[in-house]
Design a protein around this motif. Structure first.
Motif, PDB file in Angstrom:
ATOM      1  N   VAL A  73      18.251  28.654  96.011  1.00 26.14           N
ATOM      2  CA  VAL A  73      19.241  29.084  95.027  1.00 26.14           C
ATOM      3  C   VAL A  73      19.867  30.427  95.402  1.00 26.14           C
ATOM      4  CG1 VAL A  73      19.560  29.785  92.639  1.00 26.14           C
ATOM      5  CG2 VAL A  73      18.187  27.768  93.170  1.00 26.14           C
ATOM      6  N   GLY A  74      19.065  31.352  95.920  1.00 23.60           N
ATOM      7  CA  GLY A  74      19.590  32.672  96.271  1.00 23.60           C
ATOM      8  C   GLY A  74      19.666  33.589  95.062  1.00 23.60           C
ATOM      9  N   GLU A  75      20.232  34.781  95.295  1.00 18.13           N
ATOM     10  CA  GLU A  75      20.314  35.784  94.237  1.00 18.13           C
ATOM     11  C   GLU A  75      21.447  35.464  93.269  1.00 18.13           C
ATOM     12  OE1 GLU A  75      18.258  38.319  93.634  1.00 18.13           O
ATOM     13  OE2 GLU A  75      17.009  37.569  95.282  1.00 18.13           O
ATOM     14  N   MET A  76      21.172  35.693  91.980  1.00 14.59           N
ATOM     15  CA  MET A  76      22.189  35.527  90.944  1.00 14.59           C
ATOM     16  C   MET A  76      22.062  36.673  89.962  1.00 14.59           C
ATOM     17  SD  MET A  76      22.081  31.503  89.797  1.00 14.59           S
ATOM     18  CE  MET A  76      22.238  30.149  90.945  1.00 14.59           C
ATOM     19  N   GLU A  77      23.145  37.376  89.731  1.00 13.29           N
ATOM     20  CA  GLU A  77      23.137  38.420  88.705  1.00 13.29           C
ATOM     21  C   GLU A  77      24.565  38.898  88.460  1.00 13.29           C
ATOM     22  OE1 GLU A  77      20.895  41.764  89.952  1.00 13.29           O
ATOM     23  OE2 GLU A  77      21.995  42.065  91.809  1.00 13.29           O
ATOM     24  N   GLY A  78      24.770  39.493  87.295  1.00 13.51           N
ATOM     25  CA  GLY A  78      26.049  40.110  86.983  1.00 13.51           C
ATOM     26  C   GLY A  78      27.128  39.160  86.522  1.00 13.51           C
ATOM     27  N   ARG A  79      26.782  37.873  86.343  1.00 16.52           N
ATOM     28  CA  ARG A  79      27.761  36.887  85.869  1.00 16.52           C
ATOM     29  C   ARG A  79      27.080  35.983  84.856  1.00 16.52           C
ATOM     30  NH1 ARG A  79      28.113  37.051  91.367  1.00 16.52           N
ATOM     31  NH2 ARG A  79      30.094  37.756  92.269  1.00 16.52           N
ATOM     32  N   ASP A  80      27.890  35.307  84.045  1.00 13.48           N
ATOM     33  CA  ASP A  80      27.305  34.275  83.195  1.00 13.48           C
ATOM     34  C   ASP A  80      27.271  32.966  83.976  1.00 13.48           C
ATOM     35  OD1 ASP A  80      29.811  32.928  82.939  1.00 13.48           O
ATOM     36  OD2 ASP A  80      30.349  34.152  81.204  1.00 13.48           O
ATOM     37  N   ALA A  81      26.704  31.936  83.381  1.00 14.31           N
ATOM     38  CA  ALA A  81      26.503  30.675  84.100  1.00 14.31           C
ATOM     39  C   ALA A  81      27.827  30.035  84.510  1.00 14.31           C
ATOM     40  CB  ALA A  81      25.691  29.708  83.232  1.00 14.31           C
ATOM     41  N   VAL A  82      28.832  30.128  83.649  1.00 21.51           N
ATOM     42  CA  VAL A  82      30.133  29.528  83.974  1.00 21.51           C
ATOM     43  C   VAL A  82      30.753  30.244  85.176  1.00 21.51           C
ATOM     44  CG1 VAL A  82      32.459  29.042  83.134  1.00 21.51           C
ATOM     45  CG2 VAL A  82      30.491  28.789  81.600  1.00 21.51           C
ATOM     46  N   GLN A  83      30.753  31.568  85.147  1.00 19.57           N
ATOM     47  CA  GLN A  83      31.320  32.336  86.257  1.00 19.57           C
ATOM     48  C   GLN A  83      30.564  32.059  87.556  1.00 19.57           C
ATOM     49  OE1 GLN A  83      30.730  36.171  84.457  1.00 19.57           O
ATOM     50  NE2 GLN A  83      32.842  36.304  83.675  1.00 19.57           N
ATOM     51  N   GLN A  84      29.232  31.940  87.477  1.00 24.44           N
ATOM     52  CA  GLN A  84      28.439  31.689  88.672  1.00 24.44           C
ATOM     53  C   GLN A  84      28.713  30.293  89.218  1.00 24.44           C
ATOM     54  OE1 GLN A  84      26.139  34.085  90.039  1.00 24.44           O
ATOM     55  NE2 GLN A  84      26.275  32.692  91.779  1.00 24.44           N
ATOM     56  N   ALA A  85      28.837  29.307  88.330  1.00 26.05           N
ATOM     57  CA  ALA A  85      29.135  27.946  88.776  1.00 26.05           C
ATOM     58  C   ALA A  85      30.496  27.875  89.461  1.00 26.05           C
ATOM     59  CB  ALA A  85      29.085  26.977  87.592  1.00 26.05           C
ATOM     60  N   VAL A  86      31.469  28.580  88.905  1.00 25.47           N
ATOM     61  CA  VAL A  86      32.796  28.622  89.523  1.00 25.47           C
ATOM     62  C   VAL A  86      32.714  29.287  90.893  1.00 25.47           C
ATOM     63  CG1 VAL A  86      35.110  29.603  89.356  1.00 25.47           C
ATOM     64  CG2 VAL A  86      34.055  28.550  87.338  1.00 25.47           C
ATOM     65  N   LEU A  87      31.895  30.340  90.986  1.00 32.35           N
ATOM     66  CA  LEU A  87      31.730  31.023  92.274  1.00 32.35           C
ATOM     67  C   LEU A  87      31.144  30.091  93.323  1.00 32.35           C
ATOM     68  CD1 LEU A  87      31.959  33.838  93.663  1.00 32.35           C
ATOM     69  CD2 LEU A  87      29.553  34.182  93.068  1.00 32.35           C
ATOM     70  N   TYR A  88      30.222  29.203  92.909  1.00 32.37           N
ATOM     71  CA  TYR A  88      29.624  28.233  93.825  1.00 32.37           C
ATOM     72  C   TYR A  88      30.623  27.153  94.245  1.00 32.37           C
ATOM     73  CZ  TYR A  88      24.644  29.468  93.742  1.00 32.37           C
ATOM     74  OH  TYR A  88      23.435  30.084  93.936  1.00 32.37           O
ATOM     75  N   ALA A  89      31.750  27.083  93.562  1.00 26.37           N
ATOM     76  CA  ALA A  89      32.664  25.961  93.771  1.00 26.37           C
ATOM     77  C   ALA A  89      33.433  26.019  95.079  1.00 26.37           C
ATOM     78  CB  ALA A  89      33.630  25.854  92.589  1.00 26.37           C
ATOM     79  N   GLY A  90      33.078  26.935  95.969  1.00 29.85           N
ATOM     80  CA  GLY A  90      33.612  26.913  97.326  1.00 29.85           C
ATOM     81  C   GLY A  90      35.033  27.396  97.444  1.00 29.85           C
ATOM     82  N   ARG A  91      35.853  26.602  98.095  1.00 34.97           N
ATOM     83  CA  ARG A  91      37.211  26.995  98.454  1.00 34.97           C
ATOM     84  C   ARG A  91      38.041  27.383  97.237  1.00 34.97           C
ATOM     85  NH1 ARG A  91      40.498  29.567 101.806  1.00 34.97           N
ATOM     86  NH2 ARG A  91      42.633  28.783 101.710  1.00 34.97           N
ATOM     87  N   VAL A  92      37.881  26.650  96.119  1.00 36.20           N
ATOM     88  CA  VAL A  92      38.686  26.961  94.943  1.00 36.20           C
ATOM     89  C   VAL A  92      38.373  28.363  94.431  1.00 36.20           C
ATOM     90  CG1 VAL A  92      37.071  25.941  93.278  1.00 36.20           C
ATOM     91  CG2 VAL A  92      39.499  26.058  92.723  1.00 36.20           C
ATOM     92  N   ALA A  93      37.107  28.785  94.547  1.00 36.77           N
ATOM     93  CA  ALA A  93      36.739  30.137  94.121  1.00 36.77           C
ATOM     94  C   ALA A  93      37.336  31.181  95.063  1.00 36.77           C
ATOM     95  CB  ALA A  93      35.208  30.271  94.084  1.00 36.77           C
ATOM     96  N   GLU A  94      37.329  30.875  96.365  1.00 36.73           N
ATOM     97  CA  GLU A  94      37.927  31.790  97.345  1.00 36.73           C
ATOM     98  C   GLU A  94      39.425  31.967  97.073  1.00 36.73           C
ATOM     99  OE1 GLU A  94      37.196  30.450 101.291  1.00 36.73           O
ATOM    100  OE2 GLU A  94      35.054  30.112 100.940  1.00 36.73           O
TER     101      GLU A  94
END
Length: 546
Positions: A73-94
């Motif tokens: 999973v790696g480190e997670m902090e400073g975001r809520d679950a929705v923001q973190q899931a969006v961050l995991y979403a790859g190219r769309v997040a970039e």
């Protein structure tokens, strides 16, 4: 979609793949199976390019988007679950991040340089078009929908991910991969940290997924309902079987019988040839015939017995001491935590030899009820009575974490049963798939499944007459789960358990206690009867239309 040709790869001295080839077509839903250590996760890393093969090729069409969920999973902090899931979403997040940067730059004063401004605007327009193509404007809504399907309520979605447990963080990571909607979706044990209602949601998601899916999974029923192909890693090769997991098992059983028959036939032939050679070796007249037989044996391609016949695990639980007829009796029992009512006015009678499954959504009080049975927690109202002559074995979800990491496997077993003969303890461990080469391993290096089997061996060496199991199949592979099921099917004591494995529930539960919305209902006739009467596999899951 995916082509693997003549793949060679080894890990240290262990050969994982040797001349392995495979072709996966677009839209297939594939279950990847094989013994622990056979290379399933390694194959995923080879496909994603995290690792490189020693020889051979792995080819994907140009522009193929690959999403890979694993257990890291790696480190997670400073975001809520929705923001973190969006961050995991790859190219769309970039792309979203770059659009934000461009918006900030466009808001700056460009000192009247129209060329620089035009270049930024062109770049912004290009990225905006890509963002729209990737579904970026719907990505947050998708993230909320997926997180909801995986068991998140609004409160948990808004929580800082750093405060989530490891299992909930794994769900966030899984949500992010699903939100990506890649062309090729690689899922390494996606059901490990999910409850039954989330597993059912994921099952529907994957079945309706328009891309290609390759997954490893230890959930028998999930594989049956989702996959249309099985790929088996077998002695360094990749073997493709059409159909679901049950059909694969039937095909392998037939193949094993054929292989075993050919092996036994060859062994008989070898025995006859050796008998002839030994009988006539000293007779000069038969010298040429003896030499001919010797050469024939030397040139013979020796068959191996089927691997599954040699390695199949078999657990055996010795008969436990007899308990009283009434194991646990609750009358008008109630339990609450703060304002959250788990159950009111619960009447429940568990008799010797019965097999009960406890069902309920997360937070319904399943684990709390098991602890009340054990005497670790007392009810708030009503009464409960435990039977006489009880010898209890308890497997909790966190039990494997209590193993001391510096201890060897054998030392952990001896610690639990210090007066037992070591030979007897070794034999018990072997029955649970913990073999001689594993005995000197520190428990810290054991896999989750190996730790679970060690804990079960420690618990069942001196067999209890009441087994209380809270998610006992977590981290067990398919073979170990089936072996545990087979052992419990002949267990002579009383069984209470919580599980999200529908195959396990159907195979063992003779009665069901359902906890839902503060109420408890008893269902006789087993788990299958519960599903037939309610039209749903668990509380919290909508009934399926008939």
């Amino acid at each position: 979609m995916l082509t693997i040709e003549d793949l060679d790869y080894r890990h240290g001295s262990q050969i994982l793949f040797q001349g392995a080839s495979l072709r996966i077509e677009t839209g297939w839903k594939v279950g990847l199976i094989g013994p622990n250590g056979s290379g399933k996760s390694t194959l995923f890393r080879l496909i994603t390019g995290e690792e490189r093969p020693e020889f051979g090729t792995i080819t994907l069409p140009g522009g193929t988007r690959v999403g890979y969920f694993d257990q890291r999973v790696g480190e997670m902090e400073g975001r809520d679950a929705v923001q973190q899931a969006v961050l995991y979403a790859g190219r769309v997040a970039e792309v979203a991040e770059r659009l934000g940067e461009l918006e900030r730059r466009l808001a700056e004063d460009h000192d009247g340089d129209p060329d620089a401004l035009e270049a930024l605007m062109n770049r912004y327009a290009s990225l905006q078009a890509e963002f729209q193509t990737l579904g970026g404007y719907e990505v947050e809504a998708r993230a909320r929908e997926v997180l909801g399907g995986l068991g998140f309520d609004d409160e948990r979605m808004a929580q800082d991910v750093a405060l989530l447990s490891g299992g909930w963080k794994a769900r966030v990571a899984l949500a992010g991969i699903l939100v990506q909607q890649p062309d090729l979706l690689l899922l390494d044990e996606p059901t490990n940290h999910l409850d039954l209602e989330s597993i059912v949601w994921l099952e529907e998601f994957v079945r309706g997924y328009r891309g290609t899916v390759i997954m490893t999974c230890h959930d028998h029923e999930f594989l049956n309902r989702v996959v249309d192909r099985i790929v088996e890693i077998d002695l360094g090769k990749l073997r493709l079987f059409p159909g679901d997991y049950d059909l694969y098992l039937a095909q392998r059983e037939m193949e094993d019988r054929q292989r075993m028959a050919a092996y036994e036939k060859q062994q008989q032939r070898i025995k006859r040839e050796k008998q002839f050679i030994e009988s006539f070796r000293a007779k000069a007249r038969q010298a040429s015939r003896v030499q001919s037989r010797v050469k024939r044996l030397e040139k013979m391609d020796r068959l191996e017995p089927p691997r599954s016949r040699r390695q199949r695990l078999k657990f055996r639980i010795p008969p436990p001491p007899r308990s009283g007829n009434d194991v646990f009796v609750a009358e008008g029992m109630a339990k609450a935590y703060g304002e959250r009512i788990l159950y009111l006015d619960l009447d429940w009678h568990v008799r010797r030899g019965e097999r009960w499954a406890v069902l309920g959504v997360n937070g319904a009080g399943k684990s709390t009820l098991l602890r009340i049975v054990l005497g670790e927690v007392e009810p708030d109202a009503g009464s409960c009575r435990r039977g006489t002559g009880l010898h209890v074995g308890y497997f909790a979800q966190h039990t494997t974490e209590l193993l001391r990491p510096e201890q060897t496997t054998l030392e952990a077993m001896v610690e639990a049963h210090p007066t037992a003969p070591e030979g007897s303890l070794r034999k018990c461990l072997a029955c649970f798939g913990v073999y001689e080469e594993d005995l000197d391993k520190p428990t810290a290096v054991l896999s989750g499944g190996e730790k679970a089997r060690l804990v079960l061996a420690r618990m069942l060496y001196d067999p209890p007459n009441l087994l209380v199991l809270d998610e006992p199949t977590n981290h067990l592979d398919l073979e170990s789960r089936q072996a545990l099921m087979d052992a419990l099917a002949t267990y002579e004591g009383t069984l209470l358990f919580v599980s999200h494995d529908r195959h396990f529930l159907e195979g063992l539960a003779e009665k069901v206690l359902e906890l839902e919305d503060g109420e408890a209902r008893v269902w006789h006739g087993g788990y299958r009867n519960y599903v037939e009467l309610t039209g749903r596999p668990a509380p919290g899951v909508p009934a399926r239309a008939s």
